[in-house]
Design an enzyme around this catalytic site. Sequence first.
Site, PDB file in Angstrom:
ATOM      1  N   SER A   8       0.859  -1.190   0.000  1.00 63.49           N
ATOM      2  CA  SER A   8       0.000   0.000   0.000  1.00 63.49           C
ATOM      3  C   SER A   8       0.894   1.239   0.000  1.00 63.49           C
ATOM      4  O   SER A   8       1.685   1.451   0.922  1.00 63.49           O
ATOM      5  CB  SER A   8      -0.882   0.004   1.246  1.00 63.49           C
ATOM      6  OG  SER A   8      -1.335   1.328   1.475  1.00 63.49           O
ATOM      7  N   MET A  37      -8.737   8.577  -0.738  1.00 67.55           N
ATOM      8  CA  MET A  37      -9.612   9.015   0.363  1.00 67.55           C
ATOM      9  C   MET A  37     -10.137  10.415   0.085  1.00 67.55           C
ATOM     10  O   MET A  37      -9.407  11.251  -0.450  1.00 67.55           O
ATOM     11  CB  MET A  37      -8.824   9.024   1.668  1.00 67.55           C
ATOM     12  CG  MET A  37      -8.163   7.693   1.975  1.00 67.55           C
ATOM     13  SD  MET A  37      -7.390   7.718   3.595  1.00 67.55           S
ATOM     14  CE  MET A  37      -6.571   6.123   3.583  1.00 67.55           C
ATOM     15  N   HIS A  66      -8.150   1.472  -4.382  1.00 65.22           N
ATOM     16  CA  HIS A  66      -9.092   1.260  -3.279  1.00 65.22           C
ATOM     17  C   HIS A  66      -9.786   2.588  -2.998  1.00 65.22           C
ATOM     18  O   HIS A  66      -9.194   3.495  -2.416  1.00 65.22           O
ATOM     19  CB  HIS A  66      -8.292   0.765  -2.056  1.00 65.22           C
ATOM     20  CG  HIS A  66      -9.113   0.553  -0.829  1.00 65.22           C
ATOM     21  ND1 HIS A  66      -8.550   0.357   0.413  1.00 65.22           N
ATOM     22  CD2 HIS A  66     -10.456   0.484  -0.635  1.00 65.22           C
ATOM     23  CE1 HIS A  66      -9.501   0.194   1.311  1.00 65.22           C
ATOM     24  NE2 HIS A  66     -10.669   0.277   0.710  1.00 65.22           N
ATOM     25  N   MET A 137     -11.796  -5.360   5.200  1.00 64.54           N
ATOM     26  CA  MET A 137     -11.013  -4.380   5.964  1.00 64.54           C
ATOM     27  C   MET A 137     -10.773  -4.938   7.354  1.00 64.54           C
ATOM     28  O   MET A 137     -11.726  -5.297   8.065  1.00 64.54           O
ATOM     29  CB  MET A 137     -11.745  -3.039   6.063  1.00 64.54           C
ATOM     30  CG  MET A 137     -11.911  -2.299   4.750  1.00 64.54           C
ATOM     31  SD  MET A 137     -10.391  -2.053   3.820  1.00 64.54           S
ATOM     32  CE  MET A 137      -9.413  -1.100   4.989  1.00 64.54           C
TER      33      MET A 137
HETATM   34  C1  DX5 Z   1      -6.418   1.849   5.457  1.00 62.48           C
HETATM   35  C2  DX5 Z   1      -5.940   1.585   4.046  1.00 62.48           C
HETATM   36  C3  DX5 Z   1      -4.864   0.575   4.007  1.00 62.48           C
HETATM   37  C4  DX5 Z   1      -3.633   0.999   4.765  1.00 62.48           C
HETATM   38  C5  DX5 Z   1      -2.937  -0.201   5.293  1.00 62.48           C
HETATM   39  O1  DX5 Z   1      -7.223   2.936   5.430  1.00 62.48           O
HETATM   40  O2  DX5 Z   1      -7.002   1.124   3.237  1.00 62.48           O
HETATM   41  O3  DX5 Z   1      -4.551   0.168   2.693  1.00 62.48           O
HETATM   42  O4  DX5 Z   1      -2.727   1.718   4.010  1.00 62.48           O
HETATM   43  O5  DX5 Z   1      -1.844   0.222   6.024  1.00 62.48           O
HETATM   44  P1  DX5 Z   1      -1.160  -0.710   7.113  1.00 62.48           P
HETATM   45  O6  DX5 Z   1      -0.657  -1.913   6.389  1.00 62.48           O
HETATM   46  O7  DX5 Z   1      -0.089   0.147   7.665  1.00 62.48           O
HETATM   47  O8  DX5 Z   1      -2.225  -1.063   8.111  1.00 62.48           O
HETATM   48 ZN    ZN Z   2      -6.428   0.133   1.293  1.00 68.70          ZN
END
Ligand code: DX5
Ligand code: ZN
Length: 225
Positions: A8, A37, A66, A137
């Site tokens: 990510s 986001m 995403h 999630m």
């Molecule tokens: C959360 C995101 C994830 C995030 C994961 O809002 O959708 O993709 O970047 O990050 P880690 O692996 O640090 O939890």
């Molecule tokens: Zn994500």
Amino acid sequence: MRIKIAPSLLSADFGRLEEEIREVEKGGADLLHWDVMDGHFVPNLTVGPSVIRCLRERTDLPFNVHLMIETPEKYLRRFVEAGGDIITVHVEACGNLRGALSSLRRMGVKVGLALNPETPLGAVEGVMGELDLLLVMTVHPGFGNQRFLRSTLPKLRRAGRRVREEGLPLDLGVDGGISVETVPEVVRAGANLLVAGTAIYGQRDRVLAIRRLREAALEGLSGKG
Ligand code: DX5
Ligand code: ZN
């Protein structure tokens, strides 16, 4: 189903995105995960289609976009045109879920659907047969480096069972708090696509970090992890 690692970029250095992508390419990443986001669906803001488009020319890795945004239906075409290969929408954000999934299909990209920790599997069960990716999630979306929520494991196991029993041809993904500690349990629950931000970009050696995640997955599957 093959284990796939999706770094990510949320935890990468946004000032050096091209180099950051190069490092995970070297490490054998299977795809790149872009966290989009909008400050409404989640309390944070990141990148939009223009940034994604700029990096599209620089790598052959598939892009998983995403979308943590309200009414994603309005923006799907822009993310497809920017170079998204798998576009993932949130079930909680879609006014017309079936409409969103079928317009992605018509646009010729792979179809992903994400669900928040509190959202029951029932919210997506009716459309699982239409997906290329179901993304569970394992934190509340919005920020990287959060603690993995174990409360999501029963749902993941249920999804995994259904994928196995019906032989559904989709990737079952997990996103949030994925690390060498949590990987064995999520793969045993049925996940095969591992999104990881901090566990890769929080490490100095990204190649090693990816290798460790993959080893943890294989150990989990062989019952050792
Ligand atoms: C959360 C995101 C994830 C995030 C994961 O809002 O959708 O993709 O970047 O990050 P880690 O692996 O640090 O939890
Ligand atoms: Zn994500």
